[in-house]
Design a protein around this motif. Structure first.
Motif, PDB file in Angstrom:
ATOM      1  N   ARG A   1       1.097  -1.090   0.121  1.00  0.00           N
ATOM      2  CA  ARG A   1      -0.112   0.065  -0.100  1.00  0.00           C
ATOM      3  C   ARG A   1       0.833   1.245   0.012  1.00  0.00           C
ATOM      4  NH1 ARG A   1      -5.469  -0.880   0.817  1.00  0.00           N
ATOM      5  NH2 ARG A   1      -6.034  -2.909   1.463  1.00  0.00           N
TER       6      ARG A   1
ATOM      7  N   GLY B   1      -2.699   5.494  -0.238  1.00  0.00           N
ATOM      8  CA  GLY B   1      -3.928   5.396  -0.856  1.00  0.00           C
ATOM      9  C   GLY B   1      -4.019   4.309  -2.167  1.00  0.00           C
ATOM     10  N   TRP B   2      -2.828   3.776  -2.533  1.00  0.00           N
ATOM     11  CA  TRP B   2      -2.742   3.061  -3.683  1.00  0.00           C
ATOM     12  C   TRP B   2      -2.673   1.486  -3.052  1.00  0.00           C
ATOM     13  CZ3 TRP B   2      -3.270   4.556  -8.830  1.00  0.00           C
ATOM     14  CH2 TRP B   2      -3.045   5.758  -8.931  1.00  0.00           C
TER      15      TRP B   2
ATOM     16  N   GLU C   1       0.119   7.913 -13.086  1.00  0.00           N
ATOM     17  CA  GLU C   1      -1.414   7.738 -13.079  1.00  0.00           C
ATOM     18  C   GLU C   1      -2.168   7.535 -14.495  1.00  0.00           C
ATOM     19  OE1 GLU C   1      -3.252  10.503 -10.349  1.00  0.00           O
ATOM     20  OE2 GLU C   1      -1.852  10.415  -8.820  1.00  0.00           O
TER      21      GLU C   1
ATOM     22  N   TYR D   1      -0.825  -0.498  -9.649  1.00  0.00           N
ATOM     23  CA  TYR D   1      -1.175  -0.263  -8.398  1.00  0.00           C
ATOM     24  C   TYR D   1      -2.879   0.581  -8.887  1.00  0.00           C
ATOM     25  CZ  TYR D   1       2.855  -0.344  -5.482  1.00  0.00           C
ATOM     26  OH  TYR D   1       3.902  -0.408  -4.810  1.00  0.00           O
TER      27      TYR D   1
ATOM     28  N   LYS E   1      -6.233   2.561  -7.369  1.00  0.00           N
ATOM     29  CA  LYS E   1      -6.763   3.556  -6.066  1.00  0.00           C
ATOM     30  C   LYS E   1      -8.303   3.567  -6.712  1.00  0.00           C
ATOM     31  CE  LYS E   1      -4.802   7.302  -4.960  1.00  0.00           C
ATOM     32  NZ  LYS E   1      -4.247   8.637  -4.856  1.00  0.00           N
TER      33      LYS E   1
END
Length: 336
Positions: A224, A227-228, A301, A334, A336
């Motif tokens: 983690r 927040g990912w 992202e 990852y 989110k």
């Protein structure tokens, strides 16, 4: 008058033979007093201008006018004639120079070239931001650069676009622009004088190891991260395991993220570039190295519309020569 004040005044004339002048100490003291008065007057004008513009200088924060001749800068660390990298690679210095970088310098040196890989080393002291770029004369002018000024030796690869018995290398610390500030909206923009940096520069020839030197595997990626949540990871070695990694996932309306770390002496030279559904995102960067402390995150992202398949391709490419000096990498996907 202190000894330091006398040194400051005479620094620019230190190498000259002083004429016989019994009155010189009194003249020096008078010159120092005049200089102090001028500086006080300049500081007073600056404070008044800033105060009228709505700014307040705290005591001791008035900027001293640039006077580089009166600034004692330590010499940069020397760079050795030879050294051995942690993976056993032998480096031999083939050329060296130094540079006082203040935004306008340019130096060219000539070194012998045997066809072996060349690296450029730099070590620096000073509080300024000027750092020389370097390239082979006649080659790309943005071939290499150093990071922030540091006493620690920085090594960067040198691209040699042509063969021959010698190579000319250009170190260029010139800048194309200068930052400036205004005391108010109608005042002229006054250039900001950056402090110089003192650089030791050297060119090294290195001999590739006879056999590949495989580094330790990277540490496990965080499960983690801000927040990912780690959904999937891949690991491998460059160049043995190819030059790309692909993730094929289904979006859930949130975001996907990609991050990576590497190990090996050339870890910082392995570059990652990102494509999404076959389209280049323009996102690329060097691999992070995580030895201790916080994870060096540089998350890319990606939008992931709900129910849509998203194919993420990460391409790997090495800056400079890498014969028998592999890099091990880990890439994490990852969500989110």
């Amino acid at each position: 008058m202190t000894v330091q004040e006398l040194r400051d005044e005479l620094r620019g004339r230190a190498e000259a033979v002083p004429p016989a002048n019994p009155a010189r100490p009194a003249q020096v003291r008078a010159r120092i007093r005049r200089r102090r008065l001028r500086r006080s007057a300049v500081a007073g004008v600056a404070v008044a201008a800033l105060a009228s513009a709505g700014f307040l200088l705290l005591p001791g924060t008035a900027q001293r006018p640039p006077d580089h001749t009166a600034v004692a800068v330590q010499p940069p660390p020397s760079l050795p004639e030879s050294f051995t990298a942690p993976d056993g690679t032998a480096y031999r210095r083939v050329g060296a120079t130094s540079m006082r970088a203040s935004g306008k310098e340019r130096i060219t040196i000539k070194v012998p070239y045997t066809g072996k890989p060349l690296d450029v080393a730099g070590a620096c002291v000073g509080e300024g931001t000027h750092a020389p770029r370097f390239h082979v004369a006649g080659g790309p002018k943005q071939a290499g650069f150093f990071g922030r000024c540091s006493r620690q030796r920085q090594l960067q690869p040198l691209h040699v676009p042509k063969s021959g018995s010698a190579v000319e290398i250009v170190f260029d610390a010139s800048t194309s622009g200068t930052a400036c500030t205004r005391s108010n909206a109608h005042a002229a923009c006054v250039p900001q004088q950056d402090k110089p940096t003192e650089w030791s520069l050297a060119v090294y020839e290195w001999t590739p190891p006879p056999q590949p030197v495989v580094p330790d595997r990277p540490r496990d990626l965080p499960s983690r991260l801000d927040g990912w949540k780690l959904e999937e990871s891949r690991s491998g070695s460059w160049p043995q395991d190819g030059d790309s990694v692909t993730f094929d996932v289904t979006g859930d309306g949130g975001k996907l993220g990609v991050d990576q770390i590497c190990t090996g002496d050339l870890a910082g030279r392995l570059r990652f570039s990102l494509k999404v559904n076959g389209e280049d995102t323009g996102s690329s960067g060097d691999c992070g190295v995580w030895e201790d402390g916080a994870f060096p995150s540089a998350m890319n992202e990606i939008e992931a519309p709900a129910g849509r398949r998203v194919t993420i391709t990460i391409s790997l490419d090495m800056r400079g020569e890498h014969t028998n000096r592999p890099v091990r990498w880990s890439v994490g996907l990852y969500r989110k």
